[in-house]
Design a protein around this motif. Structure first.
Motif, PDB file in Angstrom:
ATOM      1  N   HIS A 139      18.242 -19.119  13.800  1.00 13.17           N
ATOM      2  CA  HIS A 139      18.989 -17.870  13.688  1.00 13.17           C
ATOM      3  C   HIS A 139      18.431 -16.793  14.606  1.00 13.17           C
ATOM      4  O   HIS A 139      17.206 -16.641  14.759  1.00 13.17           O
ATOM      5  N   GLY A 140      19.347 -16.025  15.205  1.00 10.73           N
ATOM      6  CA  GLY A 140      18.979 -14.914  16.056  1.00 10.73           C
ATOM      7  C   GLY A 140      19.383 -13.597  15.446  1.00 10.73           C
ATOM      8  O   GLY A 140      19.766 -13.522  14.263  1.00 10.73           O
ATOM      9  N   SER A 141      19.357 -12.551  16.267  1.00 13.40           N
ATOM     10  CA  SER A 141      19.688 -11.202  15.784  1.00 13.40           C
ATOM     11  C   SER A 141      21.184 -10.999  15.605  1.00 13.40           C
ATOM     12  O   SER A 141      21.608 -10.056  14.947  1.00 13.40           O
ATOM     13  N   GLY A 142      21.996 -11.873  16.214  1.00 16.15           N
ATOM     14  CA  GLY A 142      23.440 -11.721  16.120  1.00 16.15           C
ATOM     15  C   GLY A 142      24.018 -10.759  17.145  1.00 16.15           C
ATOM     16  O   GLY A 142      25.200 -10.425  17.099  1.00 16.15           O
ATOM     17  N   LYS A 143      23.186 -10.335  18.106  1.00 15.72           N
ATOM     18  CA  LYS A 143      23.669  -9.427  19.136  1.00 15.72           C
ATOM     19  C   LYS A 143      24.757 -10.084  19.982  1.00 15.72           C
ATOM     20  O   LYS A 143      25.704  -9.437  20.417  1.00 15.72           O
ATOM     21  N   HIS A 144      24.607 -11.380  20.208  1.00 18.12           N
ATOM     22  CA  HIS A 144      25.594 -12.132  20.980  1.00 18.12           C
ATOM     23  C   HIS A 144      26.015 -13.372  20.200  1.00 18.12           C
ATOM     24  O   HIS A 144      25.358 -13.793  19.252  1.00 18.12           O
ATOM     25  N   LYS A 145      27.113 -13.972  20.637  1.00 23.63           N
ATOM     26  CA  LYS A 145      27.582 -15.209  20.022  1.00 23.63           C
ATOM     27  C   LYS A 145      26.596 -16.341  20.334  1.00 23.63           C
ATOM     28  O   LYS A 145      25.864 -16.291  21.316  1.00 23.63           O
ATOM     29  N   PRO A 146      26.601 -17.383  19.525  1.00 24.81           N
ATOM     30  CA  PRO A 146      25.605 -18.451  19.688  1.00 24.81           C
ATOM     31  C   PRO A 146      25.715 -19.197  21.015  1.00 24.81           C
ATOM     32  O   PRO A 146      26.742 -19.184  21.691  1.00 24.81           O
ATOM     33  N   VAL A 147      24.629 -19.870  21.355  1.00 23.11           N
ATOM     34  CA  VAL A 147      24.610 -20.846  22.441  1.00 23.11           C
ATOM     35  C   VAL A 147      24.381 -22.205  21.794  1.00 23.11           C
ATOM     36  O   VAL A 147      23.584 -22.336  20.860  1.00 23.11           O
ATOM     37  N   LEU A 148      25.099 -23.212  22.267  1.00 27.23           N
ATOM     38  CA  LEU A 148      24.978 -24.565  21.741  1.00 27.23           C
ATOM     39  C   LEU A 148      24.249 -25.448  22.747  1.00 27.23           C
ATOM     40  O   LEU A 148      24.615 -25.483  23.926  1.00 27.23           O
TER      41      LEU A 148
ATOM     42  N   MET B 147       9.610 -22.242  19.202  1.00 29.11           N
ATOM     43  CA  MET B 147      10.174 -20.915  18.952  1.00 29.11           C
ATOM     44  C   MET B 147      10.111 -20.552  17.468  1.00 29.11           C
ATOM     45  O   MET B 147       9.812 -19.417  17.100  1.00 29.11           O
ATOM     46  N   LYS B 148      10.407 -21.535  16.616  1.00 25.73           N
ATOM     47  CA  LYS B 148      10.374 -21.292  15.169  1.00 25.73           C
ATOM     48  C   LYS B 148       8.964 -20.959  14.720  1.00 25.73           C
ATOM     49  O   LYS B 148       8.742 -19.996  13.953  1.00 25.73           O
ATOM     50  N   LYS B 149       7.988 -21.706  15.185  1.00 24.65           N
ATOM     51  CA  LYS B 149       6.594 -21.477  14.779  1.00 24.65           C
ATOM     52  C   LYS B 149       6.073 -20.140  15.275  1.00 24.65           C
ATOM     53  O   LYS B 149       5.221 -19.518  14.630  1.00 24.65           O
ATOM     54  N   GLU B 150       6.589 -19.686  16.425  1.00 21.71           N
ATOM     55  CA  GLU B 150       6.169 -18.397  16.969  1.00 21.71           C
ATOM     56  C   GLU B 150       6.854 -17.219  16.280  1.00 21.71           C
ATOM     57  O   GLU B 150       6.481 -16.074  16.489  1.00 21.71           O
ATOM     58  N   GLY B 151       7.884 -17.499  15.509  1.00 24.31           N
ATOM     59  CA  GLY B 151       8.639 -16.424  14.880  1.00 24.31           C
ATOM     60  C   GLY B 151       9.589 -15.730  15.831  1.00 24.31           C
ATOM     61  O   GLY B 151      10.013 -14.598  15.591  1.00 24.31           O
ATOM     62  N   TYR B 152       9.951 -16.422  16.894  1.00 23.44           N
ATOM     63  CA  TYR B 152      10.835 -15.842  17.903  1.00 23.44           C
ATOM     64  C   TYR B 152      12.238 -15.625  17.339  1.00 23.44           C
ATOM     65  O   TYR B 152      12.805 -16.519  16.702  1.00 23.44           O
ATOM     66  N   VAL B 153      12.778 -14.422  17.564  1.00 29.59           N
ATOM     67  CA  VAL B 153      14.139 -14.103  17.122  1.00 29.59           C
ATOM     68  C   VAL B 153      15.001 -13.910  18.367  1.00 29.59           C
ATOM     69  O   VAL B 153      14.936 -12.873  19.037  1.00 29.59           O
ATOM     70  N   PRO B 154      15.817 -14.881  18.713  1.00 29.78           N
ATOM     71  CA  PRO B 154      16.653 -14.763  19.914  1.00 29.78           C
ATOM     72  C   PRO B 154      17.790 -13.771  19.709  1.00 29.78           C
ATOM     73  O   PRO B 154      18.099 -13.368  18.573  1.00 29.78           O
ATOM     74  N   SER B 155      18.424 -13.367  20.806  1.00 30.50           N
ATOM     75  CA  SER B 155      19.531 -12.417  20.726  1.00 30.50           C
ATOM     76  C   SER B 155      20.818 -13.080  20.239  1.00 30.50           C
ATOM     77  O   SER B 155      21.793 -12.408  19.937  1.00 30.50           O
ATOM     78  N   ARG B 156      20.809 -14.389  20.179  1.00 33.16           N
ATOM     79  CA  ARG B 156      21.957 -15.147  19.684  1.00 33.16           C
ATOM     80  C   ARG B 156      21.426 -16.387  18.965  1.00 33.16           C
ATOM     81  O   ARG B 156      20.343 -16.876  19.274  1.00 33.16           O
ATOM     82  N   ASP B 157      22.167 -16.878  17.992  1.00 35.33           N
ATOM     83  CA  ASP B 157      21.769 -18.125  17.349  1.00 35.33           C
ATOM     84  C   ASP B 157      21.672 -19.228  18.402  1.00 35.33           C
ATOM     85  O   ASP B 157      22.497 -19.302  19.318  1.00 35.33           O
TER      86      ASP B 157
END
Length: 485
Positions: A95-104, A155-165
């Motif tokens: 999960h990201g911040s929801g700023k943008h639509k997801p990337v697959l 990314m999950k272990k680092e706690g990274y929150v992307p701008s999109r899922d």
């Protein structure tokens, strides 16, 4: 003096901070590399062929990896058609911040068949030898599955929150079979994988010539895959009374005609731009031939010289090649039937039925002006049809800055001086489904491959160890760039 001590203290403090940061960052990179190799080995050693393998076993293994990394059960789905328990797919969401639509992110878990007696190593063991990893799927494409999985776990272990899922779908039956996972997910669970655009690890990469990096390719379009079945029939008879009318001979003659047939030369907007950029980089005869080929009209002698290279030939032409043979019913009888599968990779803009009709013309007997060989289209479910599909390749998507800006930056740092070039895949991928569903798809990889050592689908498939490890480093930085703002 006090001021000097203050600055000296600040200097050593900064050195300490940088040193600590370096210590924190470097082990993480090495840890991710080790994790990627561990996942790679696990996937290679799970047989996922269509005949006897299980994609479900690989999907479940990856699902457990993500559970162990802290992904909640609600963000991990293992699912597929009820008709085949061996063909389930795994879908994971960061999960990201929801700023943008997801990337697959997509990648297939299935691999092409491989027989132990054909290989010098066991195709279902990851073997490191002479600077290479050997095994079925090392380049197509369990390498990419391992890299994408390791990146998301890091990314999950680092706690990274992307701008999109970030959604990762690893699926079944890209290499054949009747349960294509991407197609099934789009039709049955679009909500799980719906995205603004798609990154496919099944293509692209750094093209090298005898080990020297030449360019980074991004597959922005691809050829259309099609299987056709040629059938020759004959009344047969006793083998002690041979005659010229023989189903196997007739089929062999038809296949020879196909082998000698050259489909028309053509370029599309992607391949023309690709070669226009190459003219500036090429030297000697190749540079002259590329320039002559790009003229209007093209110099066909230059095209012929370039076509001697398998990559160029496949880029500039539709290609068809016999891949399977069967025939006869007894050792002491004239064959009553002989069949061959002809696999075609079709330039964009041409339908499967158009190619079937072309093959009919190519194999027609010119002496009698009749059709002695039946040419049928083979659907994905193996049903033979007298009329081919009207399906054709998708329109190439426009380059997106969200993809190409971070790609340009990381490529410039890791491979200084080489260009990033959109190109057409001469194969085919699951991008045909995501593009058709309105999700622009780009094949991006940071692995280097040599133009003279492409072994996907073949004997002793392999990838350089260093190429794989640098691909791990690349993908983390690239995906962060795609999802940072």
């Amino acid at each position: 003096m006090g001021s000097q001590k203050w600055w000296l203290g600040l200097f050593f403090c900064l050195v300490f901070v940088v040193s600590v940061q370096a210590q924190q960052t470097a082990p993480a990179d090495e840890a991710t590399r080790r994790m990627a190799v561990d996942i790679f080995k696990q996937l290679i050693e799970i047989n996922t062929t269509d005949s006897v393998g299980s994609v479900t076993a690989a999907a479940e293994a990856m699902a457990q990896r993500f559970r162990d990394a802290g992904f909640p059960e609600s963000d991990i789905q293992v699912l597929g058609p009820s008709s085949n328990d061996r063909k389930k797919n795994v879908v994971v969401r960061l999960h990201g911040s929801g700023k943008h639509k997801p990337v697959l992110l997509i990648g297939h878990l299935d691999v092409v068949e491989a027989r132990r007696e054909d290989w010098t190593t066991d195709p279902f063991q990851l073997i490191e030898k002479d600077g290479y990893y050997y095994g079925r799927g090392t380049s197509d494409m369990k390498d990419g599955d391992a890299i994408m999985s390791a990146t998301l776990i890091r990314m999950k272990k680092e706690g990274y929150v992307p701008s999109r899922d970030i959604i990762l779908a690893m699926t079944a039956d890209e290499e054949g079979g009747t349960s294509n996972g991407v197609d099934w997910l789009i039709k049955n669970h679009r909500e799980l994988i719906d995205a603004e655009f798609v990154l496919n690890h099944d293509g692209g990469g750094v093209l090298a010539d005898h080990g020297k990096p030449v360019m980074m390719e991004v597959n922005a379009t691809e050829k259309l895959y099609g299987d056709f079945v040629l059938t020759a029939t004959n009344p047969g008879g006793h083998s002690s009374l041979p005659r010229p009318e023989n189903a196997i001979y007739e089929l062999a003659d038809a296949l020879t005609r196909i082998a000698h047939y050259q489909f028309p030369f053509e370029l599309n907007n992607i391949t023309r731009a690709y070669y226009e950029r190459q003219v500036k980089m090429a030297t000697g005869q190749r540079a002259a031939d590329l320039a002559a080929m790009l003229k209007n009209p093209p110099d066909m002698e230059a095209v012929a010289r370039l076509s001697k290279d398998p990559l160029d030939n496949s880029t500039m032409h539709t290609t068809c090649v016999a891949t399977r043979l069967s025939g006869g019913h007894a050792n002491n009888a004239l064959p009553q039937m002989a069949q061959a599968n002809v696999n075609c990779r079709i330039e964009p803009g041409h339908t499967l039925e158009e190619i079937r009709l072309t093959l009919e013309t190519v194999v027609a007997d010119p002496k009698i002006g009749a059709q002695k060989i039946k040419v049928q289209f083979r659907e994905n479910n193996n049903v033979l049809m007298d009329h081919g599909s009207d399906r054709h390749s998708y329109v190439p998507p426009a380059p997106r800055k969200e993809v190409f800006e971070p790609l340009d930056k990381v490529a410039a740092k890791m491979w200084p001086g080489i260009p990033v070039l959109p190109n057409m895949s001469t194969g085919a991928s699951d991008g045909v489904y995501t593009n058709a569903a309105g999700m622009p798809t780009y094949c991006v990889s940071g692995e280097q491959y040599d133009r003279d050592d492409i072994r996907a689908h073949g004997k002793d498939e392999r990838i350089e160890v260093e190429s794989f490890l640098r691909g791990v480093d690349f993908y983390y930085v690239f995906l962060k760039g795609v999802t940072a703002e």
